[in-house]
Motif scaffolding. Structure first.
Motif, PDB file in Angstrom:
ATOM      1  N   LYS A  93       1.085  -1.078   0.334  1.00 54.93           N
ATOM      2  CA  LYS A  93       0.153  -0.175  -0.144  1.00 54.93           C
ATOM      3  C   LYS A  93       0.877   1.518  -0.587  1.00 54.93           C
ATOM      4  CE  LYS A  93      -3.535   2.481   2.802  1.00 54.93           C
ATOM      5  NZ  LYS A  93      -2.353   3.974   3.083  1.00 54.93           N
ATOM      6  N   ASP A  96       2.297   1.630  -3.138  1.00 56.86           N
ATOM      7  CA  ASP A  96       1.454   2.449  -3.980  1.00 56.86           C
ATOM      8  C   ASP A  96       1.290   3.500  -3.918  1.00 56.86           C
ATOM      9  OD1 ASP A  96       1.006  -0.361  -5.418  1.00 56.86           O
ATOM     10  OD2 ASP A  96      -1.294  -1.467  -4.110  1.00 56.86           O
ATOM     11  N   ASP A  97       1.051   4.308  -2.696  1.00 58.58           N
ATOM     12  CA  ASP A  97       0.775   5.019  -3.023  1.00 58.58           C
ATOM     13  C   ASP A  97       2.094   5.901  -2.864  1.00 58.58           C
ATOM     14  OD1 ASP A  97      -1.206   4.702  -1.386  1.00 58.58           O
ATOM     15  OD2 ASP A  97      -0.421   5.187   0.915  1.00 58.58           O
ATOM     16  N   GLU A  98       3.327   6.223  -2.897  1.00 57.05           N
ATOM     17  CA  GLU A  98       4.668   6.677  -3.246  1.00 57.05           C
ATOM     18  C   GLU A  98       4.496   6.196  -4.938  1.00 57.05           C
ATOM     19  OE1 GLU A  98       8.549   8.597  -2.873  1.00 57.05           O
ATOM     20  OE2 GLU A  98       6.548   8.488  -1.447  1.00 57.05           O
ATOM     21  N   ARG A 101       2.072   9.533  -6.691  1.00 57.53           N
ATOM     22  CA  ARG A 101       2.813  10.646  -5.778  1.00 57.53           C
ATOM     23  C   ARG A 101       4.041  11.288  -7.017  1.00 57.53           C
ATOM     24  NH1 ARG A 101       1.738   9.745  -0.205  1.00 57.53           N
ATOM     25  NH2 ARG A 101       4.124   8.172   0.109  1.00 57.53           N
TER      26      ARG A 101
END
Length: 171
Positions: A93, A96-98, A101
């Motif tokens: 997760k 994925d966020d990185e 971004r």
């Protein structure tokens, strides 16, 4: 574990899942997991990594929402998860966020007021139901009778006291 969590959620809502629906959901879940794994592998190739300290802090945050560590671990096992699976899931997760971004967000171009217009057009979607925090739950139990009957046999009195203690302990 996604299928198990989905079935539990539907059961709590009183919805009976047919074998066909369960199979369709399982197929969709498997497809999503394959897609997620392929994307995860691609992100790893790009050198994106999850910070282990951030993963551990998130696990601590989740665990703190449970009254005890035992209940937290029990909740994991009910969902057919263990600590290793949770860590892997959280690491994915965060990666994925990185990825979003660093690789996706910079390429998104929206008109200045697009987000505001979308929000205004979909207000119901952003409403949260009223929530309450319970700090104390009071439970009453049977009180001891002020005057015990004298004509009751000691065996019956002992059974009654045992039953009353069980009820009190349960409360």
């Amino acid at each position: 574990y996604q299928v198990t969590a989905y079935k539990m959620q539907l059961k709590q809502q009183g919805v009976q899942l047919t074998p066909e629906d369960e199979e369709a959901f399982a197929r969709d879940a498997l497809d999503r997991m394959i897609d997620q794994e392929i994307l995860y592998q691609k992100r790893k190739e790009l050198g994106l990594k999850a910070d282990p300290e951030k993963v551990n802090k998130e696990i601590e945050r989740i665990a703190s929402q449970f009254p005890s560590k035992e209940l937290f671990l029990n909740a994991l096992s009910v969902q057919r998860l263990d600590m290793g699976m949770l860590k892997t899931s959280l690491a994915k997760k965060f990666i994925d966020d990185e990825f979003l971004r660093k690789k996706i967000a910079p390429n998104v171009k929206l008109p200045k007021d697009a987000a505001s217009r979308y929000y205004q057009a979909n207000l119901k979607q952003f409403e949260k139901p009223e929530r309450f925090t319970i700090k104390h739950i009071f439970v009453s139990a049977l009180a001891s009778p002020p005057h015990a009957r004298k004509d009751v046999s000691p065996a019956i009195r002992k059974k009654a006291e045992k039953l009353q203690k069980m009820i009190l302990d349960d409360a």
